[in-house]
Design a protein around this motif. Structure first.
Motif, PDB file in Angstrom:
ATOM      1  N   ASN A  55      18.769  33.244  15.689  1.00  0.00           N
ATOM      2  CA  ASN A  55      18.199  34.482  16.618  1.00  0.00           C
ATOM      3  C   ASN A  55      18.300  34.147  18.240  1.00  0.00           C
ATOM      4  O   ASN A  55      18.740  34.890  19.003  1.00  0.00           O
ATOM      5  N   GLU A  56      17.921  32.979  18.488  1.00  0.00           N
ATOM      6  CA  GLU A  56      18.033  32.537  19.803  1.00  0.00           C
ATOM      7  C   GLU A  56      19.643  32.403  20.264  1.00  0.00           C
ATOM      8  O   GLU A  56      19.883  32.905  21.239  1.00  0.00           O
ATOM      9  N   ALA A  57      20.265  31.678  19.242  1.00  0.00           N
ATOM     10  CA  ALA A  57      21.725  31.525  19.787  1.00  0.00           C
ATOM     11  C   ALA A  57      22.282  32.770  20.149  1.00  0.00           C
ATOM     12  O   ALA A  57      23.298  33.195  20.926  1.00  0.00           O
ATOM     13  N   GLN A  58      22.300  33.855  19.266  1.00  0.00           N
ATOM     14  CA  GLN A  58      22.881  35.259  19.199  1.00  0.00           C
ATOM     15  C   GLN A  58      22.553  35.923  20.589  1.00  0.00           C
ATOM     16  O   GLN A  58      23.325  36.559  20.795  1.00  0.00           O
ATOM     17  N   GLN A  59      21.202  35.628  21.218  1.00  0.00           N
ATOM     18  CA  GLN A  59      21.061  36.377  22.200  1.00  0.00           C
ATOM     19  C   GLN A  59      21.617  35.679  23.483  1.00  0.00           C
ATOM     20  O   GLN A  59      21.936  36.302  24.468  1.00  0.00           O
TER      21      GLN A  59
END
Length: 283
Positions: free
Chosen positions: A75-79
């Motif tokens: 989820n962090e990576a997608q941001q």
């Protein structure tokens, strides 16, 4: 939502209100007698539709908390990363984290190198890697080395573009190389590999990432593994020969030169497949 099959205490196969199958994560949802109707959907932390068959075995083997951590990392990576990530990344990353913990416990300090080149080339992915290692160490009360930052960053990089893109090898994708590597193992050990098995799926993921590393000149080059490499080479000469044949084949196609550490990690995965298939032949 109807819960129809337990995978473990916190993961189950469910049917949504349209009758579509999914895998759901949620504390305690695997406890009650199956099937049952789950009315409190707030218990569900994440869901996956159309899950690849290979990942069902992964769900049984890896603790749910590692999947939760992996999902948070993704989820962090997608941001932060302006590219689409492979939807299976949560599972491949969870598998890596689980293996990293096993490596920490069972291989006495065996680790991948930290790469400043990766940090310079992929700053967003490296930032996620730093945050991920910090979170993993805090939540699981372990002490993964800083080198795992690079490993996680490369998982994120690889999930964006899994296929070989070199102009010299435009007609040959990683699946072709993996299939040839598989045939090398089958010939070397006189076995027929079950290409639907979970162990084989892990092997293909490793080789896919290995191909990308050698192509992009980001190979593993951690000489601290030399003692373990020589020990395994002496104790498992056929495993070494099989792994070396695969490395030589890939190097010949890609015009590269695999490092000793790449061959060492390849040996680990080859050994897993050989043990699985020879075990099946004895049954």
């Amino acid at each position: 939502m109807k819960v129809v099959k337990k995978i473990n205490n916190n993961v189950a196969v469910c049917l949504d209100n349209k009758g579509d199958e999914l895998v759901a994560f949620g504390k305690g949802i695997g406890f009650p007698k199956m099937p049952y109707e789950l009315t409190d959907l707030s218990k569900i932390s994440m869901t996956f539709y159309k899950l690849n068959f290979h990942y069902y075995q992964l769900l049984k083997e890896i603790p749910a908390e590692i999947f939760e951590i992996s999902a948070t990392i993704v989820n962090e990576a997608q941001q932060l990363i302006p590219h689409a990530l492979n939807p299976n990344l949560v599972f491949t990353l969870a598998d890596h984290i689980h293996f990293a913990i096993t490596r920490l416990n069972d291989y006495d300090g065996l680790q991948l190198p930290f790469s400043y080149d990766v940090e310079q080339l992929y700053p967003a992915e490296t930032k996620v890697g730093y945050d991920a290692v910090k979170m993993i160490n805090k939540q699981l009360k372990i002490n993964l080395p800083t080198s795992e930052v690079t490993a996680i960053a490369m998982h994120l990089v690889n999930s964006q573009s899994p296929e070989i893109s070199s102009a010299d090898t435009a007609t040959l994708n990683s699946d072709d190389l993996i299939e040839q590597a598989t045939k090398i193992i089958e010939q070397q050990f006189d076995i027929v590999i079950n290409r639907k098995s979970f162990t084989y799926n892990r092997f293909t993921m490793h080789v896919r990432y290995y191909i990308k590393r050698v192509q992009e000149q980001e190979q593993i080059t951690e000489n601290d593994n030399e003692v373990l490499f020589n020990t395994m080479k002496d104790e498992e000469p056929q495993i070494y020969i099989g792994a070396k044949r695969i490395a030589d084949y890939i190097d010949d196609i890609l015009k590269t030169k695999s490092t000793q550490d790449e061959i060492f990690y390849l040996m680990i995965y080859v050994k897993r497949i050989v043990n699985q298939e020879t075990g099946r032949k004895k049954e």
